[in-house]
Scaffold this active site. Sequence first.
Site, mmCIF file in Angstrom:
data_model
loop_
_atom_site.group_PDB
_atom_site.id
_atom_site.type_symbol
_atom_site.label_atom_id
_atom_site.label_comp_id
_atom_site.label_asym_id
_atom_site.label_seq_id
_atom_site.Cartn_x
_atom_site.Cartn_y
_atom_site.Cartn_z
ATOM 1 N N SER A 1 0.786 -1.090 0.170
ATOM 2 C CA SER A 1 -0.027 -0.150 -0.017
ATOM 3 C C SER A 1 1.071 1.291 -0.053
ATOM 4 C CB SER A 1 -0.787 -0.042 1.193
ATOM 5 O OG SER A 1 -1.350 1.367 1.366
ATOM 6 N N TYR B 1 -1.935 -0.709 10.152
ATOM 7 C CA TYR B 1 -1.840 -1.320 8.785
ATOM 8 C C TYR B 1 -0.379 -0.561 8.302
ATOM 9 C CZ TYR B 1 -3.342 -1.046 4.182
ATOM 10 O OH TYR B 1 -3.724 -1.334 2.510
ATOM 11 N N LYS C 1 2.357 -3.207 6.684
ATOM 12 C CA LYS C 1 2.468 -3.095 5.098
ATOM 13 C C LYS C 1 3.954 -2.630 4.677
ATOM 14 C CE LYS C 1 -1.504 -4.135 3.320
ATOM 15 N NZ LYS C 1 -1.695 -5.164 2.202
#
Length: 263
Positions: A144, A157, A161
């Site tokens: 991402s 997150y 990531k």
Amino acid sequence: MDMGLQNKVAVITGGSVGIGLAVAKGLAAEGSHIVLVARDAGRLEAARSEFAAGAKVKVATVACDVATAEGCAIAIAAVQKEFGGADILINNAGTGSNETIMEAPDSKWQYYWDLHVMAATRMARGLVPMMKHRGGGVILNNSSICASQPLWYEPIYNVTKAALVMLSKTMATEFIKDGIRVNAINPGFVLTPDWIKTAKQLTADSGGDWQGYIDQLAKENAPIGRFSSPEEIANFFVFLCSARASYSVGSTYFIDGGMLKTI
Ligand code: NDP
């Protein structure tokens, strides 16, 4: 243009919807056989039946949780049984989070570590020997933009990531000697059903203009002024899987409509 993807076997985690499903369709259109992996058997079946109409390729589904060692083992065994191995692995299963570092419990960190990092590690550990046996392969890790440019509300997150990008780089170095090319992709905003659901929830109390919310978010963050479609991201995955990308190894590719603020 011949992409060299005819009769390859591609395993796509998180392949039942969104970006994963778009990648699966893109690879199937180039003649690759497909294994869709996700937890919800009903949604997998719905995805599989979308292929059934005109598909000239085989499409298999595996319902399992790749955030667990057992789930990955189930997926790997199914690939071995159905196709005798794989040529392409798309580590795509993942989801956003919402927390603060001060309040999130260890268990939440652990879950996202298992989903974003260990799933990719375990799936690769199981499938790389089969790829090696077949003369090489491709692994793409869907990370991402948040790996480099964090969103404030999802530290777990962002961190997991970022770890996936480093995993990708180190996998690339270790596996290229066996003809296996590994790269990471960092999408920006992609309009998947999950984003639409979130936008509907966030606007439910203020008139329900979820499209307006999405447009505003895109205009504020991405110079291109709109979300990507899953297909626009999938096109790039298909290229990187193809023989046309034969010198692409160990890189991280942003597809974000200009959203990344650094060079
Ligand atoms: P969706 O929520 O639309 O789809 C996620 C897919 O992953 C589904 O097939 C889901 O199926 C599967 N999945 C989730 N958890 C697991 C699990 N534990 N085991 C097996 N399968 C699982 O996601 P997107 O298409 O939006 O995103 C796909 C990837 O792209 C994610 O890794 C995401 O972080 C990344 N990404 C997305 C962006 C976006 O804007 N949409 C931007 C940047 C990156 P099921 O629930 O049935 O298991």
